[in-house]
Scaffold this active site. Structure first.
Site, short mmCIF file in Angstrom:
data_model
loop_
_atom_site.label_atom_id
_atom_site.label_comp_id
_atom_site.label_asym_id
_atom_site.label_seq_id
_atom_site.Cartn_x
_atom_site.Cartn_y
_atom_site.Cartn_z
N GLU A 236 0.95 -1.57 0.44
CA GLU A 236 0.54 -0.12 -0.07
C GLU A 236 0.90 0.86 0.03
O GLU A 236 2.23 1.47 -0.16
CB GLU A 236 -1.32 0.59 1.34
CG GLU A 236 -2.04 -1.20 1.37
CD GLU A 236 -3.17 -1.03 1.80
OE1 GLU A 236 -3.57 -0.14 3.11
OE2 GLU A 236 -3.41 -1.81 2.31
N HIS B 146 -8.67 9.99 4.15
CA HIS B 146 -8.76 9.02 2.89
C HIS B 146 -9.37 9.30 1.54
O HIS B 146 -10.67 10.37 0.69
CB HIS B 146 -9.80 7.64 3.15
CG HIS B 146 -9.00 6.56 2.48
ND1 HIS B 146 -9.41 6.30 1.23
CD2 HIS B 146 -8.88 5.50 2.37
CE1 HIS B 146 -8.75 4.95 0.92
NE2 HIS B 146 -8.44 4.92 1.57
N ARG C 227 -0.67 9.92 1.58
CA ARG C 227 -1.72 10.13 2.08
C ARG C 227 -2.11 12.07 1.80
O ARG C 227 -3.37 12.51 1.76
CB ARG C 227 -3.09 9.55 3.21
CG ARG C 227 -3.59 8.25 2.89
CD ARG C 227 -4.20 7.77 3.51
NE ARG C 227 -5.00 5.65 3.83
CZ ARG C 227 -5.00 5.23 4.30
NH1 ARG C 227 -5.24 5.51 5.81
NH2 ARG C 227 -5.42 3.97 3.85
N HIS D 164 -11.44 10.35 7.77
CA HIS D 164 -11.36 9.05 7.43
C HIS D 164 -10.71 8.30 9.42
O HIS D 164 -10.98 6.86 9.80
CB HIS D 164 -10.35 8.57 6.30
CG HIS D 164 -9.96 6.79 6.30
ND1 HIS D 164 -10.74 5.49 5.95
CD2 HIS D 164 -9.17 5.63 6.43
CE1 HIS D 164 -10.68 4.71 6.12
NE2 HIS D 164 -9.22 4.88 6.39
N ARG E 63 -1.24 9.47 9.17
CA ARG E 63 -0.69 7.49 9.42
C ARG E 63 -0.31 6.89 8.20
O ARG E 63 -0.75 7.75 7.24
CB ARG E 63 -2.84 7.04 10.20
CG ARG E 63 -2.15 5.97 10.28
CD ARG E 63 -3.76 5.42 10.79
NE ARG E 63 -4.70 5.63 9.63
CZ ARG E 63 -5.03 4.24 8.74
NH1 ARG E 63 -5.24 3.29 9.17
NH2 ARG E 63 -6.05 4.91 8.20
#
Length: 532
Positions: free
Chosen positions: A120, A239, A285, A344, A379
């Protein structure tokens, strides 16, 4: 065992509030010690953990190391990650994955029987363990729920929300609870020798979110109102790829899609992330979300295009996302998916130490309601479920190793004897203001407006639910106003550059943010439009 809410009795057991991953795992780790688990929704429902599609990050593959995992975590955290915390969590990942396997979680395996791992965004290696591609959260919660229901030392009480944390002389004495969805119900008091808050995040304070309805910051609010130190509340992760299908909450298109080669395009078919970052779609992100936001703001729209990368394999590889798309009238094998950034994950929360202890004696916090220092200002993907299980285990060990005091006498009367249903129009305004003024892009005017609005709502609310929502919203907005820089997920258009030194975490309190609100002059100025 499961008790009806009408059978609630005063108890001096350990009380865990929250039926998501952190709460369930902590309860199991405390067995056979008696535990009461309070959940607003039936177990397995209402928790963000169950909706997690990505999986759990863990350095379990050959050639990967906890040190590399920690380095990736630190690299995306905007200079605010506690490096010792990040390394400690990464080193505990493998044992916690094996715990989950022992509870029956069916993680994907390769043809040789080893745990299958995916990649990811911002991870330097393939280290995300999944369940059938995008079903990790649901499978983990299902397995743990079944294990909890089989464990006789865990008393489960469903259908109650914690609306007030009761303290005396700086120590927890219990909780005031009320029937979920019934504001006029008689409140109930529950004494406790130890309270673990695992109530999740704040996503539903925003108009566009991937979080369940229950994620309104209740745990954050009751801890703050009781005097707990709150860390980093301004850092809210958006997100980049929520599916825009008119649903509230918005379905999520997992980041793993981009890990498998899906791209982000605008309405003109342009691959817009290439110009923004060398990693394009696999950038952190806090880079990708503003990229999509800018395309939408410019009127070009943003889309996730998996046609070439997955095509006909989409349904089999990502069944959850596929079902959400089909329900919205989108065939992701042949059509780009309309997406937008959505609230998110909250990097901030109740400040806790390495054992999950808060600043209030007898209060622990785990999962998204807490702030451990692991995430910093942004994060790393799939670190949240890992942090939840690591800290849930640490909290259980800490409680098991302590001599807990007998609870103090509960008050003779409840704090709020009669409740009122939250005003639907006020809730809508709060959520719209959060999205417009405390969202992906922030500035001074908008943040001042938000602080004033939430402070007034917190003072005037006749509903304890709405008051707690306003409390959490005020914590985020006031701290965002105070941080006059851009760092990680906190982007201010009027202060676009990071202040390189010193990078500092926010440590605040409800009293401190009230002072900020009081200090902002209520001088009239032009109204700022908000999203309806």
């Amino acid at each position: 065992m499961t008790d009806n809410i009408h059978n609630l009795a005063r108890t001096d057991e350990v009380v865990i509030v929250g039926g998501g991953l952190a709460g369930l795992f902590c309860a199991l780790k405390l067995a056979p010690r008696p535990v009461t688990l309070i959940s607003a929704a039936p177990l397995g429902q209402g928790a963000s953990s169950a909706w997690a599609q990505g999986g759990i990050a863990a350095a379990v593959a050959e050639g990967d190391t906890p040190e590399a995992h920690a380095a990736d975590t630190i690299a995306v955290g905007g200079g605010l990650v506690d490096e010792a915390v990040a390394l400690g969590i990464a080193r505990e990942a493998a044992p916690r994955i094996h715990d989950l396997l022992s509870y029956g979680v069916p993680f994907d395996r390769d043809l040789e029987g080893r745990l299958a791992v995916g990649r990811e965004a911002a991870h330097s290696a393939r280290r995300i363990v999944h369940v059938r591609g995008d079903g990790a959260g649901a499978a983990i919660i299902a397995a743990l729920t079944e294990a909890v229901r089989r464990t006789p030392s865990i008393r489960v009480i469903e259908g109650l929300i914690a609306e007030t944390l009761l303290t005396e002389n700086g120590a927890v004495t219990g909780l005031q609870l009320r029937e979920a969805g019934n504001s006029s119900a008689r409140p109930r008091l529950l004494a406790a020798r130890a309270v673990v808050l695992a109530t999740g995040g704040i996503g539903h304070l925003y108009a566009i979110t991937t979080n369940p309805l229950e994620a309104v910051g209740s745990g954050l609010a009751i801890a703050a109102r009781a005097g707990a130190v709150i860390a980093d509340p301004e850092f809210v992760q958006f997100h980049p790829t929520a599916i825009m299908a008119g649903s509230d909450p918005a379905p999520l298109a997992t980041e793993a899609l981009r890990g498998e080669g899906a791209t982000l395009i605008n309405g003109n078919g342009e691959h817009f992330m290439v110009a923004r970052h060398p990693l394009a779609e696999l950038a952190p992100r806090d880079i990708v979300a503003p990229g999509g936001f800018a395309e939408i703001a410019a009127g070009r729209g943003a889309f996730l295009d998996a046609r070439q990368a997955l095509g006909a394999r989409f349904a089999d590889k990502f069944p959850t996302v596929h079902a959400s798309c089909i329900a919205a009238g989108i065939d992701p094998a042949t059509q780009p998916i309309p997406i937008a950034p959505a609230a998110h994950y909250h990097m901030g929360g109740i400040a806790v130490d390495g054992r999950g202890r808060s600043s209030i004696d007898g209060l622990w916090a785990g999962g998204e309601v807490s702030s451990t220092g692991a995430h910093g200002a942004n994060r790393l993907a799939s670190n949240s479920l890992l942090e939840a299980v690591v800290y849930a285990a640490r909290i259980a060990d800490d409680i098991a190793g302590r001599a807990l005091p007998s609870p103090a006498r509960l008050p003779d009367a409840v704090v709020t004897p009669r409740g009122r249903a939250p005003d639907a129009a006020a809730v809508k305004r709060l959520r719209a203001t959060m999205s417009a003024c405390v969202g992906v892009v922030r500035d001074d005017d908008g943040l001042v407006e938000a602080v004033r609005s939430f402070a007034a709502l917190e003072r005037e609310a006749t509903s304890i639910t709405l008051r707690n929502m306003a409390t959490s919203a005020l914590l985020v907005a006031a701290s965002a106003w105070r941080r006059r820089e851009s760092r990680g997920a906190h982007f201010r258009s009027d202060h676009p550059a990071d202040i390189s030194a010193p990078a500092r975490r926010t440590m605040t309190s409800f009293a401190a943010v009230r002072e900020i609100a009081d200090g902002l002059s209520p001088s009239p100025r032009a109204a700022r439009p908000v999203i309806a």
